[in-house]
Enzyme design. Structure first.
Site, mmCIF file in Angstrom:
data_model
loop_
_atom_site.group_PDB
_atom_site.id
_atom_site.type_symbol
_atom_site.label_atom_id
_atom_site.label_comp_id
_atom_site.label_asym_id
_atom_site.label_seq_id
_atom_site.Cartn_x
_atom_site.Cartn_y
_atom_site.Cartn_z
ATOM 1 N N LEU A 143 64.850 81.015 47.175
ATOM 2 C CA LEU A 143 65.691 79.825 47.028
ATOM 3 C C LEU A 143 66.276 79.424 48.382
ATOM 4 C CD1 LEU A 143 67.627 80.953 43.809
ATOM 5 C CD2 LEU A 143 65.268 80.173 44.031
ATOM 6 N N ASP A 144 65.477 78.760 49.184
ATOM 7 C CA ASP A 144 65.877 78.435 50.555
ATOM 8 C C ASP A 144 66.330 76.977 50.643
ATOM 9 O OD1 ASP A 144 66.349 78.800 53.207
ATOM 10 O OD2 ASP A 144 64.255 78.752 53.832
ATOM 11 N N GLY A 145 67.444 76.754 51.354
ATOM 12 C CA GLY A 145 67.854 75.383 51.652
ATOM 13 C C GLY A 145 69.137 74.917 50.996
#
Length: 287
Positions: A42-44
């Site tokens: 879950l990047d960003g």
């Protein structure tokens, strides 16, 4: 009043139409191979907050909303296992305020799961927390243990939440536990042997740590290896996530930040997986 009723009815109609169209699309997708296990990085979340002039907490809350939608879509598609990289051991190096924010948000959502236990059971959702859970606060650890116990018998979809986790730590832990088991087995074998010659027989076999021994002690030993890892925000690295389990796994990296990740990104990930499915299966059989 009539206008409000009409507006509410229209919204309900559009919602029902959207659900129907999504199910039709999923039916078409199901003609091809559907991943049995999808893992998400879950990047960003923080970049999303900065992009929209929001607080970091608001960015993480937006990410939670995306996660809830994606989990629903995975369940409708028939995906059996979903693994979420929620918080790395390295993330504890971030500012105390950010760590506290993430932990408080996680505790809040775990408590919601406990409050809605009957609904979670209705949908057949099993939740497992993986990682060095002793690094979590006592309230969060207690809540996580309660959720795991409450959902242990649910079987429709299994959600693994990797928190206080790194793949390096998982591998080291598995090797250490394998060595301990082998030493215990060796000690037991020596106690049961009366002859020195017999004592030396099979010692190497008993004490040699094999691949299967390490596999058995991995956190993820309770599930098949992922078929696809989805990392948002365009990242092309695993960031110490499931390194052991992803040798023959597809990496899909859309440019969208995690809170922007939705239905169509997931659909394109499935289509990409189907394109390479036969190649990936061939590679698995060569091992």
């Amino acid at each position: 009043m009539e206008a409000q009723i009409g507006s509410g009815g229209a919204n309900q109609l559009l919602k029902s139409l959207g659900t129907f169209m999504r199910k039709c699309m999923f039916r078409v997708l199901s003609v091809g191979a559907i991943p049995n296990h999808i893992a998400f990085i879950l990047d960003g979340n923080r970049r999303f907050a900065g992009k929209h002039n929001l607080s970091p907490e608001a960015g993480y809350r937006s990410g939670i909303l995306s996660l809830i939608s994606v989990l629903k879509y995975c369940s409708e598609l028939g995906v059996k296992y979903v693994t979420i990289y929620a918080f790395s051991i390295d993330n504890f190096k971030r500012s105390p305020d950010e760590v506290r924010c993430v932990m408080d948000l996680m505790l809040e959502k775990v408590k919601v799961l406990l409050q809605e236990e009957s609904k979670v059971k209705q949908y057949g959702v099993r939740v497992c927390f993986l990682g060095r859970l002793q690094l979590l606060s006592q309230p969060l650890r207690n809540a996580a243990e309660k959720v795991m116990k409450a959902t242990a018998n649910n079987t429709r979809i299994v959600i693994f939440i990797c928190v206080a986790y790194t793949s390096t730590n998982e591998i080291i832990r598995a090797i250490q536990q394998s060595c301990i088991d082998k030493l215990d087995n060796h000690s037991q074998a020596l106690k049961q042997t009366t002859s020195h010659d017999n004592a030396n027989e099979g010692v190497e076999e008993i004490t040699m740590v094999k691949l299967v021994d390490i596999d058995k002690h991995m956190y993820m030993s309770v599930a098949p290896n992922p078929d696809i890892v989805i990392r948002t925000a365009g990242g092309n690295r695993l960031s110490n996530f499931l390194i052991w389990q992803t040798t023959h796994c597809m990496l899909y990296s859309p440019a969208a930040l995690w809170p922007e990740f939705g239905l169509w990104y997931l659909v394109w990930a499935i289509i990409s997986f189907q394109r390479f499915h036969s190649y990936l299966e061939k590679k698995k059989k060569q091992v």
